[in-house]
Design a protein around this motif. Structure first.
Motif, PDB file in Angstrom:
ATOM      1  N   SER A  72       0.853  -1.186   0.000  1.00  0.00           N
ATOM      2  CA  SER A  72       0.000   0.000   0.000  1.00  0.00           C
ATOM      3  C   SER A  72       0.891   1.240   0.000  1.00  0.00           C
ATOM      4  N   GLY A  73       0.267   2.403  -0.027  1.00  0.00           N
ATOM      5  CA  GLY A  73       1.053   3.646   0.004  1.00  0.00           C
ATOM      6  C   GLY A  73       1.271   4.277  -1.356  1.00  0.00           C
ATOM      7  N   SER A  77       4.964   6.111  -2.334  1.00  0.00           N
ATOM      8  CA  SER A  77       5.769   5.455  -1.294  1.00  0.00           C
ATOM      9  C   SER A  77       6.937   4.688  -1.900  1.00  0.00           C
ATOM     10  N   PRO A 215      19.285   0.423   8.699  1.00  0.00           N
ATOM     11  CA  PRO A 215      18.186  -0.300   9.354  1.00  0.00           C
ATOM     12  C   PRO A 215      16.850   0.155   8.775  1.00  0.00           C
ATOM     13  N   PRO A 217      12.533  -0.059   8.927  1.00  0.00           N
ATOM     14  CA  PRO A 217      11.304  -0.549   9.562  1.00  0.00           C
ATOM     15  C   PRO A 217      10.749  -1.711   8.730  1.00  0.00           C
ATOM     16  N   ALA A 218      10.117  -2.656   9.397  1.00  0.00           N
ATOM     17  CA  ALA A 218       9.663  -3.867   8.703  1.00  0.00           C
ATOM     18  C   ALA A 218       8.810  -3.544   7.480  1.00  0.00           C
ATOM     19  N   MET A 219       7.897  -2.599   7.619  1.00  0.00           N
ATOM     20  CA  MET A 219       6.958  -2.307   6.529  1.00  0.00           C
ATOM     21  C   MET A 219       7.643  -1.656   5.334  1.00  0.00           C
ATOM     22  N   LEU A 220       8.874  -1.192   5.511  1.00  0.00           N
ATOM     23  CA  LEU A 220       9.579  -0.524   4.409  1.00  0.00           C
ATOM     24  C   LEU A 220      10.647  -1.414   3.794  1.00  0.00           C
ATOM     25  N   TYR A 232       2.663  -9.274   5.652  1.00  0.00           N
ATOM     26  CA  TYR A 232       3.297  -8.954   6.936  1.00  0.00           C
ATOM     27  C   TYR A 232       2.253  -8.316   7.851  1.00  0.00           C
ATOM     28  N   ASN A 233       1.440  -7.456   7.260  1.00  0.00           N
ATOM     29  CA  ASN A 233       0.281  -6.937   8.005  1.00  0.00           C
ATOM     30  C   ASN A 233      -0.972  -7.177   7.158  1.00  0.00           C
ATOM     31  N   THR A 234      -2.106  -6.725   7.634  1.00  0.00           N
ATOM     32  CA  THR A 234      -3.340  -6.926   6.881  1.00  0.00           C
ATOM     33  C   THR A 234      -3.260  -6.156   5.569  1.00  0.00           C
ATOM     34  N   PRO A 235      -3.313  -6.839   4.446  1.00  0.00           N
ATOM     35  CA  PRO A 235      -3.190  -6.136   3.163  1.00  0.00           C
ATOM     36  C   PRO A 235      -4.523  -5.465   2.788  1.00  0.00           C
TER      37      PRO A 235
END
Lengths: 357, 357
Positions: A72-73, A77, A215, A217-220, A232-235
């Motif tokens: 998403s994003g 993004s 380093p 963040p997981a979402m990036l 990894y999270n709710t898509p």
């Protein structure tokens, strides 16, 4: 009245897709539940995302060297995720500046590494695609925007380069066949040819992931999304479902060759009229760079703008007003637009010329 | 058969919302176009996002000191955006560790500044909410997860603190009144009580935005989203529309006090049965910390798990299997779940006890 939807994005999708999506909204596969109220880890949604990925792979002819992600994003993004993941501090990436989106991508990349802008058409308000680009071998990648929605230009060739290409294909992915082997990363906000706003397709050569020294963040982190199959999270469940339906439709229509043929036919119809109509002129100065997706054009006399838009509206034509950076008009003719809608626009242009010529 | 949807998320939404959304999918307000195929800058969508924001403000009683944003990327993206924006290098934030989501938030925050974990219930598998927390005044903020979807605990009080609270309210926002003046930042993935997966609500005290000393990509800068009214890029149009419809529904039902009353009634019904049924036990060891949203419970004998789930399924009960971190069962009872569905579950529990007691 029948509508002819020339919106630049969010934009026309196949009506069959909307009909199926409306049914899934209230009762998915006769389950008595909406697709929106079940777990993204249910077997029902697992089947949806698996089919979406398989269709992306099949339509583009992707090998297993590539990962397919639904994030998403938006492409906005990816402007920073691409350099954040692929460009370590001190390394250099090349960028081609062909419009607003390219220049936003350039701005974000500078936060992470060195950026060489190898060519730019900014001085001519992005009215052409710079040709004859020399691509140095020390670059980590070369970034380009394959189609410039705002300015109406499109790459109809890929620059010769020994480094991987990275492309924002938001506005022309799945509109034509692409030699994916030239690319390290392709990303696209879905809301033109692939689906609704709210999901972003990322196609990444797997060997490029997981190499960031900073380093993340997981979402990036592309690697995290690869390892988790985009979950990894709710898509964005529904946007992925609609994309899957749209990809199915593309396949049923004959795939990317059929889309290309249909899009060329629409563009030929439109640009032929534009080149022969005495009241309009194209915005793009190099005809060979014209976009098959977004045709930008201007009235020869400014006072014709409003009456032409009024006449379009009376014919059911929607979304023809140009972006403020260019002015005038923009006819977006994505995959789902039928040839008939372009014919209606061409007829209105002819009528308008007869009445105001 | 009528379904009773106990899914933890994505989860039940009002059926009226799905019906309206299905109509908007094919023909929005009789325009002949889907809401998904028009510009996010159209007057139609501007009206949708404005109403969504107004409803958030009205339901929560927000003053103009707060910005309301509709972003993407889920709460998982707020885990890093919050510290990226609010915590400069060398500064310290406090975190309360009450579950998987808290601990992910802690991990991301450590990439940006110093983190003090003031309390944790991890040693007891998060089966309670740590009380009596001392909050030092030098912290930039104190972060907590208001409801722990996986473990079935919920804050029913807010820690005394002189610093702003930052809360992940993904799974209980709009389920009860909240004294928002205690918070500097509230964020929530929509997919429980607010709407579908694909949009994230961010409520931020405006004076906290724009203070980051590190360079931020535009999409990760709260200030950019505030200045652009959540439209720096194409927002997740449909997820925002569904959220607006759901917020409208909440208002029509009587707002957050009515939601709270209804949710308390469902929880009372369920927990009363749980406390009197000889075959089950609650997972949460402190009854005062039990969640009104997600009730986690276990069979007293492991071999009862499968037959109980089978019996639930036969009664139309969906989504009752517990998360793997806890096992057993989880009954999620969000706003849109009618009391009747909890009554059906309670009857099945009673029947099951009679047959297997």
């Amino acid at each position: 009245m029948k509508k002819h939807n020339f919106n630049a994005g969010p934009s026309i999708l196949p009506s069959e897709v909307f009909a199926q999506a409306a049914e899934a909204m209230v009762n998915y596969q006769d389950s008595g539940l909406s697709l929106l109220e079940i777990s993204h880890r249910s077997k029902e949604f697992e089947a949806v995302i698996a089919e979406a990925e398989a269709l992306v792979r099949e339509l583009l002819g992707l090998t297993d060297d590539f990962a397919v992600l639904f994030l998403s994003g938006g492409a906005s993004s990816q402007f920073f995720m691409a350099p954040m993941n692929l460009l370590n501090e001190g390394e250099t990436a090349g960028y081609l500046d062909t419009g607003s989106w390219s220049s936003k991508a350039i701005k974000e990349a500078k936060l992470f590494g060195k950026v060489e802008v190898l060519a730019s058409s900014k001085a001519e308000n992005y009215a052409y695609i710079p040709s004859q680009v020399e691509v140095p071998g020390h670059l980590k990648y070369l970034h380009l925007t394959s189609n410039n929605t705002i300015f109406g230009t499109q790459y109809h060739w890929w620059p010769a380069a020994s480094v991987p290409l990275v492309a924002d294909m938001s506005s022309d992915i799945f509109s034509r066949p692409v030699d994916v082997s030239r690319f390290g990363l392709i990303y696209a906000g879905a809301q033109k040819n692939m689906g609704p706003a709210g999901v972003t397709l990322v196609i990444l050569r797997k060997d490029l992931a997981g190499k960031a020294q900073r380093p993340l963040p997981a979402m990036l982190d592309y690697q995290v999304h690869i390892e988790n199959g985009s979950m990894y999270n709710t898509p964005p469940v529904y946007a992925i479902y609609l994309s899957m339906l749209t990809l199915r439709w593309i396949k049923e229509q004959g795939g990317l060759k059929a889309m290309d043929k249909r899009n060329r036919e629409k563009a030929r119809l439109f640009y032929h009229e534009l080149d022969h109509n005495p009241l309009f002129k194209g915005n793009v100065i190099a005809p060979e760079d014209r976009s098959l997706m977004n045709a930008t054009f201007l009235p020869l006399r400014p006072e014709l703008e409003k009456p032409f838009l009024d006449q379009c509206k009376a014919a059911g034509i929607e979304g023809l007003k140009g972006h403020r950076s260019v002015g005038g008009f923009r006819a977006s003719m994505y995959n789902a637009m039928p040839v008939e809608s372009v014919q209606v626009l061409v007829e209105v242009m002819k009528d308008f010329a007869r009445a105001n010529g």
